[in-house]
Motif scaffolding. Structure first.
Motif, PDB file in Angstrom:
ATOM      1  N   LEU A   1       0.990  -0.991   0.123  1.00  0.00           N
ATOM      2  CA  LEU A   1      -0.026  -0.031   0.039  1.00  0.00           C
ATOM      3  C   LEU A   1       0.939   1.358   0.077  1.00  0.00           C
ATOM      4  CD1 LEU A   1      -2.607  -0.917   2.763  1.00  0.00           C
ATOM      5  CD2 LEU A   1      -2.672  -1.515   0.357  1.00  0.00           C
ATOM      6  N   ARG A   2       0.673   2.141  -0.731  1.00  0.00           N
ATOM      7  CA  ARG A   2       1.481   3.317  -0.916  1.00  0.00           C
ATOM      8  C   ARG A   2       0.479   4.703  -0.804  1.00  0.00           C
ATOM      9  NH1 ARG A   2       6.568   1.649  -2.157  1.00  0.00           N
ATOM     10  NH2 ARG A   2       6.455  -0.381  -3.309  1.00  0.00           N
TER      11      ARG A   2
ATOM     12  N   GLU B   1       7.936 -10.508   1.768  1.00  0.00           N
ATOM     13  CA  GLU B   1       8.776 -11.213   2.656  1.00  0.00           C
ATOM     14  C   GLU B   1      10.056 -10.330   2.565  1.00  0.00           C
ATOM     15  OE1 GLU B   1       9.620 -14.798   1.259  1.00  0.00           O
ATOM     16  OE2 GLU B   1       7.298 -15.632   1.761  1.00  0.00           O
ATOM     17  N   GLY B   2      10.543  -9.930   3.667  1.00  0.00           N
ATOM     18  CA  GLY B   2      11.958  -9.192   3.657  1.00  0.00           C
ATOM     19  C   GLY B   2      12.121  -7.938   3.739  1.00  0.00           C
ATOM     20  N   GLU B   3      10.663  -7.264   3.382  1.00  0.00           N
ATOM     21  CA  GLU B   3      10.811  -5.709   3.411  1.00  0.00           C
ATOM     22  C   GLU B   3       9.951  -5.000   4.383  1.00  0.00           C
ATOM     23  OE1 GLU B   3       8.720  -2.602  -0.094  1.00  0.00           O
ATOM     24  OE2 GLU B   3      10.225  -4.036  -0.623  1.00  0.00           O
ATOM     25  N   ARG B   4      10.235  -4.155   4.828  1.00  0.00           N
ATOM     26  CA  ARG B   4       9.553  -3.213   6.001  1.00  0.00           C
ATOM     27  C   ARG B   4       8.798  -2.099   5.371  1.00  0.00           C
ATOM     28  NH1 ARG B   4      12.978  -4.879  11.322  1.00  0.00           N
ATOM     29  NH2 ARG B   4      14.612  -4.121  10.072  1.00  0.00           N
ATOM     30  N   LEU B   5       8.722  -1.082   6.110  1.00  0.00           N
ATOM     31  CA  LEU B   5       8.205   0.363   5.715  1.00  0.00           C
ATOM     32  C   LEU B   5       9.364   1.142   4.837  1.00  0.00           C
ATOM     33  CD1 LEU B   5       6.571   1.778   9.149  1.00  0.00           C
ATOM     34  CD2 LEU B   5       5.711   0.579   7.236  1.00  0.00           C
ATOM     35  N   SER B   6       8.678   1.796   3.705  1.00  0.00           N
ATOM     36  CA  SER B   6       9.440   2.546   2.799  1.00  0.00           C
ATOM     37  C   SER B   6       8.859   3.712   2.668  1.00  0.00           C
ATOM     38  CB  SER B   6       9.529   1.750   1.525  1.00  0.00           C
ATOM     39  OG  SER B   6       8.495   1.610   0.728  1.00  0.00           O
ATOM     40  N   SER B   7       9.747   4.834   1.953  1.00  0.00           N
ATOM     41  CA  SER B   7       9.515   6.107   1.644  1.00  0.00           C
ATOM     42  C   SER B   7       9.772   6.464   0.422  1.00  0.00           C
ATOM     43  CB  SER B   7       9.676   7.095   2.776  1.00  0.00           C
ATOM     44  OG  SER B   7      10.912   7.194   2.916  1.00  0.00           O
ATOM     45  N   PHE B   8       8.995   7.461  -0.462  1.00  0.00           N
ATOM     46  CA  PHE B   8       9.769   7.734  -1.830  1.00  0.00           C
ATOM     47  C   PHE B   8       9.335   9.362  -1.977  1.00  0.00           C
ATOM     48  CE2 PHE B   8       9.121   8.351  -6.252  1.00  0.00           C
ATOM     49  CZ  PHE B   8      10.447   7.547  -6.820  1.00  0.00           C
ATOM     50  N   ILE B   9      10.064  10.043  -2.459  1.00  0.00           N
ATOM     51  CA  ILE B   9       9.846  11.291  -2.887  1.00  0.00           C
ATOM     52  C   ILE B   9      10.317  11.782  -4.472  1.00  0.00           C
ATOM     53  CG2 ILE B   9      10.384  13.872  -2.554  1.00  0.00           C
ATOM     54  CD1 ILE B   9      11.044  13.252   0.195  1.00  0.00           C
ATOM     55  N   ARG B  10       9.014  12.439  -5.071  1.00  0.00           N
ATOM     56  CA  ARG B  10       9.197  12.647  -6.607  1.00  0.00           C
ATOM     57  C   ARG B  10       9.552  14.207  -6.811  1.00  0.00           C
ATOM     58  NH1 ARG B  10       8.915   9.408 -11.180  1.00  0.00           N
ATOM     59  NH2 ARG B  10       8.073   7.578 -10.032  1.00  0.00           N
ATOM     60  N   LEU B  11      10.289  14.563  -7.196  1.00  0.00           N
ATOM     61  CA  LEU B  11      10.181  15.828  -7.791  1.00  0.00           C
ATOM     62  C   LEU B  11      10.033  16.094  -9.251  1.00  0.00           C
ATOM     63  CD1 LEU B  11      10.654  18.870  -6.522  1.00  0.00           C
ATOM     64  CD2 LEU B  11      13.054  18.653  -7.464  1.00  0.00           C
ATOM     65  N   ILE B  12       8.855  16.797  -9.671  1.00  0.00           N
ATOM     66  CA  ILE B  12       8.436  16.859 -11.136  1.00  0.00           C
ATOM     67  C   ILE B  12       8.480  18.005 -11.463  1.00  0.00           C
ATOM     68  CG2 ILE B  12       6.339  16.199 -12.492  1.00  0.00           C
ATOM     69  CD1 ILE B  12       5.423  14.732  -9.913  1.00  0.00           C
ATOM     70  N   TRP B  13       9.112  18.288 -12.732  1.00  0.00           N
ATOM     71  CA  TRP B  13       9.115  19.633 -13.558  1.00  0.00           C
ATOM     72  C   TRP B  13       8.712  19.609 -14.855  1.00  0.00           C
ATOM     73  CZ3 TRP B  13      13.530  21.844 -16.504  1.00  0.00           C
ATOM     74  CH2 TRP B  13      13.334  23.200 -16.968  1.00  0.00           C
TER      75      TRP B  13
ATOM     76  N   GLY C   1       5.687  15.064  -5.003  1.00  0.00           N
ATOM     77  CA  GLY C   1       5.067  13.914  -4.707  1.00  0.00           C
ATOM     78  C   GLY C   1       5.734  13.202  -3.483  1.00  0.00           C
ATOM     79  N   ILE C   2       4.956  12.821  -2.373  1.00  0.00           N
ATOM     80  CA  ILE C   2       5.369  12.314  -1.286  1.00  0.00           C
ATOM     81  C   ILE C   2       4.572  10.830  -1.084  1.00  0.00           C
ATOM     82  CG2 ILE C   2       5.716  12.315   1.263  1.00  0.00           C
ATOM     83  CD1 ILE C   2       5.842  15.357   0.821  1.00  0.00           C
ATOM     84  N   VAL C   3       5.377   9.745  -1.059  1.00  0.00           N
ATOM     85  CA  VAL C   3       4.579   8.284  -1.001  1.00  0.00           C
ATOM     86  C   VAL C   3       5.257   7.682   0.210  1.00  0.00           C
ATOM     87  CG1 VAL C   3       4.370   6.378  -2.315  1.00  0.00           C
ATOM     88  CG2 VAL C   3       4.866   8.452  -3.568  1.00  0.00           C
ATOM     89  N   GLY C   4       4.418   6.791   0.680  1.00  0.00           N
ATOM     90  CA  GLY C   4       4.732   6.214   2.063  1.00  0.00           C
ATOM     91  C   GLY C   4       4.597   4.444   1.209  1.00  0.00           C
ATOM     92  N   GLY C   5       5.277   3.624   2.062  1.00  0.00           N
ATOM     93  CA  GLY C   5       5.133   2.292   1.409  1.00  0.00           C
ATOM     94  C   GLY C   5       4.880   1.258   2.748  1.00  0.00           C
ATOM     95  N   ILE C   6       3.734   0.612   2.722  1.00  0.00           N
ATOM     96  CA  ILE C   6       3.362  -0.322   3.887  1.00  0.00           C
ATOM     97  C   ILE C   6       3.143  -1.618   2.943  1.00  0.00           C
ATOM     98  CG2 ILE C   6       1.734  -0.647   5.488  1.00  0.00           C
ATOM     99  CD1 ILE C   6       0.927   2.217   5.301  1.00  0.00           C
TER     100      ILE C   6
END
Length: 283
Positions: free
Chosen positions: A242-243, A267-279, A257-262
């Motif tokens: 889920l993002r 398997e093998g992955e926990r929380l994540s985050s992602f930022i996208r700068l768009i021009w 753009g700011i994105v979380g990752g749940i």
């Protein structure tokens, strides 16, 4: 539509803050959608597009559109942390056709209680080239559809870079279907097979992606909040993340753009985050 009837109300609203404040959300949204969709031919529908698995170009892209993306992400894995970085350029050489070139990097670090040997080598993952053709754009239905293809030339990690240079290839045809509900609610489905080929072992890897998203766009803007759900089906395996995400305009033609990752089933992955700068340069 007479051009005076179209632009004079918008100029009046823009020139007087009190008058703009008296305009309802529905009227502001109508004016914004009109600006995007009716500015010039061909037809184009305003859609909110996902931020993590983004599209090659806007659906119904018009000739001359272009966009630069810079992405940064962090993923907490069980045995190491990974940092993503990407630079991406999109453009539309003709109406309805989008092209893209992307360079995605991954850097790895060990945690305090993790063995250095468990950490993969840093790498420029691949060189991605892609195309997307919007074959259906209907303003009355507020619906767009597109077919696309991504080809990913996988590269060796920095520890053995160039020996060989290209280690494999990923073939990824996809279909996109997007619809705007009323004026502010947007849904999108992005789906297709992912076929990986390893040149050294001669092995093939098959998966199928179904990425769905739903967004609410703030009236009169391109800002939105929403949820992207990334699902991958493989043989005897299923992964889903889920993002939750949001996009905000910070200057003319510039958005973040700011994105979380749940991870729900990964398997093998926990929380994540992602930022996208768009021009998006003017065209």
């Amino acid at each position: 539509m007479n051009i005076l009837n179209k632009w004079v109300p918008m100029l009046l609203l823009a020139s007087t803050a009190p008058a703009w404040a008296q305009v309802s959300e529905a009227e502001r949204d109508s004016l914004f959608i009109q600006e995007v969709e009716e500015q010039k031919a061909p037809a184009k529908v305003l859609h909110a597009e996902p931020l993590y698995i983004d599209l090659i170009r806007d659906l119904g892209a018009r000739k001359g559109e272009r966009e630069w993306n810079l992405g940064l992400g962090l993923t907490d894995n069980l045995s190491y942390d990974s940092y993503e970085a990407l630079i991406e350029y999109e453009w539309a050489p003709v109406d309805r056709l989008g092209l893209e070139v992307e360079l995605p990097f991954t850097f790895f670090t060990a945690g305090a209680k993790r063995e250095q040997g468990e950490v993969p080598s840093n790498r420029l993952n691949s060189v991605k080239v892609a195309a997307q053709w919007s074959f259906f754009v209907n303003e009355k239905m507020a619906t767009s559809m597109a077919l696309g293809y991504i080809n990913e030339f996988e590269l060796s990690d920095f520890g053995s870079f160039g020996n060989p240079l290209i280690t494999g290839n990923v073939y990824n045809p996809f279909l996109v279907v997007a619809k705007r509900w009323c004026r502010n609610y947007h849904s999108l489905v992005y789906t297709g097979p992912v076929i990986g080929q390893d040149f050294n072992s001669k092995d093939w890897h098959y998966a199928y992606d179904v990425n769905t998203s739903f967004h609410y766009m703030i009236p009169g803007t391109r800002n939105f909040i929403g949820m992207e759900v990334n699902k991958t089906f493989e043989e005897n395996d299923f992964n889903m993340t889920l993002r939750p995400q949001m996009r905000v305009g910070i200057a003319d033609h510039l958005m973040v753009g700011i994105v979380g990752g749940i991870p729900v089933s990964r398997e093998g992955e926990r929380l994540s985050s992602f930022i996208r700068l768009i021009w998006e340069p003017p065209h």
